[in-house]
Design a protein around this motif. Structure first.
Motif, PDB file in Angstrom:
ATOM      1  N   GLY A 362       1.655  -4.170  -1.612  1.00  0.00           N
ATOM      2  CA  GLY A 362       2.032  -3.172  -0.626  1.00  0.00           C
ATOM      3  C   GLY A 362       3.002  -2.122  -1.113  1.00  0.00           C
ATOM      4  O   GLY A 362       3.524  -1.331  -0.311  1.00  0.00           O
ATOM      5  N   GLU A 364       4.156   1.308  -3.525  1.00  0.00           N
ATOM      6  CA  GLU A 364       3.557   2.594  -3.874  1.00  0.00           C
ATOM      7  C   GLU A 364       4.077   3.037  -5.238  1.00  0.00           C
ATOM      8  O   GLU A 364       5.173   2.650  -5.666  1.00  0.00           O
ATOM      9  N   HIS A 366       5.983   5.316  -7.206  1.00  0.00           N
ATOM     10  CA  HIS A 366       7.056   6.173  -6.696  1.00  0.00           C
ATOM     11  C   HIS A 366       7.508   7.243  -7.674  1.00  0.00           C
ATOM     12  O   HIS A 366       7.734   8.391  -7.288  1.00  0.00           O
ATOM     13  N   ASP A 392       8.739  -0.025   0.246  1.00  0.00           N
ATOM     14  CA  ASP A 392       9.230   0.451   1.530  1.00  0.00           C
ATOM     15  C   ASP A 392       8.792  -0.558   2.583  1.00  0.00           C
ATOM     16  O   ASP A 392       7.602  -0.657   2.912  1.00  0.00           O
ATOM     17  N   THR A 394       8.821  -0.739   5.597  1.00  0.00           N
ATOM     18  CA  THR A 394       8.122  -0.242   6.787  1.00  0.00           C
ATOM     19  C   THR A 394       6.679   0.131   6.484  1.00  0.00           C
ATOM     20  O   THR A 394       5.896   0.380   7.412  1.00  0.00           O
ATOM     21  N   GLN A 395       6.314   0.186   5.197  1.00  0.00           N
ATOM     22  CA  GLN A 395       4.976   0.636   4.810  1.00  0.00           C
ATOM     23  C   GLN A 395       4.175  -0.394   4.025  1.00  0.00           C
ATOM     24  O   GLN A 395       2.982  -0.190   3.786  1.00  0.00           O
ATOM     25  N   THR A 396       4.801  -1.481   3.595  1.00  0.00           N
ATOM     26  CA  THR A 396       4.110  -2.397   2.684  1.00  0.00           C
ATOM     27  C   THR A 396       2.851  -3.003   3.301  1.00  0.00           C
ATOM     28  O   THR A 396       1.830  -3.144   2.617  1.00  0.00           O
ATOM     29  N   GLU A 397       2.907  -3.354   4.579  1.00  0.00           N
ATOM     30  CA  GLU A 397       1.726  -3.958   5.201  1.00  0.00           C
ATOM     31  C   GLU A 397       0.571  -2.965   5.252  1.00  0.00           C
ATOM     32  O   GLU A 397      -0.574  -3.311   4.925  1.00  0.00           O
ATOM     33  N   ARG A 398       0.858  -1.728   5.638  1.00  0.00           N
ATOM     34  CA  ARG A 398      -0.205  -0.734   5.700  1.00  0.00           C
ATOM     35  C   ARG A 398      -0.735  -0.420   4.302  1.00  0.00           C
ATOM     36  O   ARG A 398      -1.954  -0.293   4.103  1.00  0.00           O
ATOM     37  N   ASN A 399       0.166  -0.284   3.320  1.00  0.00           N
ATOM     38  CA  ASN A 399      -0.278  -0.024   1.950  1.00  0.00           C
ATOM     39  C   ASN A 399      -1.160  -1.149   1.431  1.00  0.00           C
ATOM     40  O   ASN A 399      -2.178  -0.907   0.764  1.00  0.00           O
ATOM     41  N   ASN A 402      -4.630  -0.912   3.081  1.00  0.00           N
ATOM     42  CA  ASN A 402      -5.405   0.205   2.537  1.00  0.00           C
ATOM     43  C   ASN A 402      -5.896  -0.095   1.126  1.00  0.00           C
ATOM     44  O   ASN A 402      -7.016   0.275   0.752  1.00  0.00           O
ATOM     45  N   ALA A 410      -1.542   3.983  -3.164  1.00  0.00           N
ATOM     46  CA  ALA A 410      -0.433   4.648  -2.487  1.00  0.00           C
ATOM     47  C   ALA A 410       0.517   5.225  -3.529  1.00  0.00           C
ATOM     48  O   ALA A 410       0.895   4.539  -4.488  1.00  0.00           O
TER      49      ALA A 410
END
Length: 432
Positions: A362, A364, A366, A392, A394-399, A402, A410
Motif C-alpha cells: 500500500g 507509493e 515518493h 501514508d 490514510t492511503q495504504t488500503e486504497r493503494n 488498486n 501509486a
C-alpha cells in the motif's frame, strides 16, 4: 515492548517439548521408519520415530537426500484416480462423510509425515533447513516442486501471524542473536560491532524482528529504522559515523532503511507486510509525534534493466551514460523513475522486486535520489540511486487495492513528472 518479551517467554515455555527416548538401536532404514511413523506405531511412538528419522536424514549424503525427497514426492503421493472417484461421489451427494473422505484422499501422505516429524524439540528448525536442501535441488529436479508446495502449505500454517512474536533488538539483546543480525543483514552490510552499535544504540535508531516460539533464537525477518527530522535521500549520510544523533522526541519521520529475511527455508512465506504494520503501530505509541513513515530503499534491478535499454532509440543514450557513471543526477533520476513506474514483467507487475513488495503493502513511490548509495553493492545494482516509498496510513488500503486489482503503481506527482520528462538526445558537453 516488554509485553512482547513476556509473551515470547510464555510461548517459548509452551512449545518447549521434551526430547524423545534414544532410538539409536533402531536399525530400520529411513523409508521403513517413515512408513512406521505414518502407521499405528507412529501414534504410539511418534516422538521416538520422528527423532530417529531426523537423525538419519542429517547423516544422508547429497545423493541420498535427493533420493529421500523423491520418495516423499512419489511414494507418498495422492491417488489421483481415487480422488476423482470421490470428487464425483461428493458432487452427487455433498454429505459430510463424502466431504471428509474426499479431503483425506486429496491430501498427500507426505503432509501428514511432515506434521509428525515436527514433534521433537528443534524439529521445526530442522524442517525449515530441510526445505533449504529441497530448494537447492528444484532447478535440476523440477518435478520435486510438488513436495515443495506441501512444505510451503505447512510452513505457512506453522508460521502464521498468531505464532509470531515481535521483539525489539537493542544493544542489550543477547550476543548470540546480535551475531545473527550481523550475519543476516542483506541490504546494507554491517562491517563490525562498532557499526552494529551505531544502528542499535543511539536514541534515534530502532530494530525490530519477528521470532517464532519454536525457533526462539532465530530471527525470521528484521527491519532497521532511523528516526529523523525529515525524509532522507542518502544511505551514506544516514549511516555515517560522524552524524549527530537525534533525540527520539524530536523525530518527525520513521525511515525503514533495511528489511532482511533471515531464513532461506521460509522463502515464499511473507512476513514483511505484517512486520511493517506492527512496527508502525509500536512506533506510533512510543513516538506519537512522528508524522511520516517512509523507506529509503535500494533499486536492485535498475542496472540490469538499463543494460537492456542501451540500444533503445529513446532511452539508449541516457542508459549508456548512467551505466558509465557519466550521467548528471537529473538523468539518473529520470531513468530510475521510468524503470520503477513503467518497466513491467510479463504479468503486468513492476519488474523491480522491492517495488512490488512495497506497492503490494500500500505504499507509493515518493521520491528518487541519485548518488545515495556509494557502496560497492549500491553502485553495482543501481549506480547509487535509491528511492523513498511513502506509507501514508490514510492511503495504504486504497493503494493496496488498486495495485492488487488493477496493478496501478501509486506515485507522487514529482516522480510521475520525472518518468515523462524528455531525455537527452545527444551527449552533454563536458564542463570546462
Amino acid at each position: 515492548m516488554q509485553r512482547n518479551r513476556f509473551l515470547g517467554d510464555i510461548l517459548s515455555q509452551l512449545f518447549d517439548r521434551r526430547g524423545a527416548p534414544s532410538a539409536k538401536y533402531d536399525k530400520r532404514d529411513i523409508y521403513t521408519l517413515c512408513q512406521a511413523l505414518l502407521s499405528a506405531e507412529g501414534e504410539v511412538s511418534g516422538l521416538r520415530l520422528a527423532s530417529t528419522i531426523i537423525a538419519r536424514y542429517a547423516a544422508l549424503s547429497g545423493d541420498d537426500k535427493t533420493a529421500f525427497f523423491y520418495y516423499l514426492n512419489s511414494k507418498l503421493e495422492i491417488d489421483a484416480t481415487l480422488v476423482a472417484t470421490l470428487a464425483a461421489q461428493y458432487a452427487k451427494d455433498p454429505s459430510p462423510d463424502n466431504f471428509q473422505s474426499l479431503c483425506q484422499a486429496a491430501e498427500p501422505k507426505r503432509q501428514e509425515l511432515l506434521r509428525r516429524l515436527n514433534q521433537p524439540v528443534g524439529a521445526t528448525a530442522t524442517l525449515v533447513a530441510m526445505r533449504v536442501d529441497l530448494l537447492a535441488r528444484l532447478r535440476d529436479h523440477p518435478d520435486l516442486k510438488r513436495l515443495n508446495y506441501d512444505f510451503v502449505h505447512l510452513l505457512r500454517s506453522w508460521f502464521n501471524r498468531g505464532f509470531l512474536v515481535l521483539q525489539q533488538i537493542s544493544w542489550d539483546t543477547p550476543a548470540r542473536i546480535l551475531d545473527k543480525i550481523v550475519a543476516y543483514e542483506a541490504v546494507h552490510e554491517i562491517d563490525d560491532w562498532d557499526d552494529l552499535r551505531r544502528r542499535l544504540y543511539p536514541p534515534d535508531r530502532r530494530c525490530f524482528a519477528f521470532f517464532h516460539p519454536a525457533m526462539p533464537d532465530e530471527p525470521l525477518i528484521f527491519v532497521e529504522v532511523a528516526l529523523t527530522a525529515d525524509i532522507p535521500g542518502s544511505i551514506d549520510a544516514l549511516l555515517s559515523e560522524g552524524r549527530t544523533p537525534l533525540e527520539a522526541h524530536q523525530a518527525k519521520a520513521a525511515v525503514f532503511y533495511s528489511i532482511s529475511n533471515c531464513q532461506k527455508g521460509l522463502t515464499g512465506i511473507s512476513f514483511g507486510n505484517l512486520l511493517i504494520k506492527q512496527v508502525v503501530a509500536e512506533l506510533s505509541l512510543a513516538c506519537p509525534q512522528i508524522e511520516t513513515y517512509v523507506t529509503l530503499s535500494p533499486i536492485p534491478g535498475l542496472n540490469k534493466w538499463l543494460a537492456t535499454q542501451t540500444d533503445d532509440p529513446e532511452h539508449g543514450l541516457a542508459a549508456q551514460a548512467v551505466l558509465a557513471g557519466k550521467a548528471p543526477a537529473t538523468d539518473v533520476k529520470m531513468m530510475a523513475a521510468r524503470y520503477l513506474l513503467t518497466a513491467k514483467r510479463g504479468d503486468g507487475l513492476p519488474r523491480d522486486p522491492v517495488t512490488r513488495f512495497h506497492l503490494g503493502n500500500g505504499a507509493e513511490v515518493h521520491d528518487i535520489h541519485a548518488g545515495a548509495d556509494s557502496s560497492d553493492n549500491g553502485m553495482a545494482q543501481s549506480c547509487g540511486a535509491m528511492v523513498n516509498y511513502l506509507y501514508d496510513l490514510t492511503q495504504t488500503e486504497r493503494n493496496h487495492e488498486n495495485f492488487a486489482m488493477a496493478k496501478t503503481v501509486a506515485s507522487a506527482r514529482s516522480v510521475q513528472s520525472l518518468s515523462t520528462a524528455p531525455l537527452p538526445t545527444k551527449p552533454k558537453e563536458p564542463h570546462a
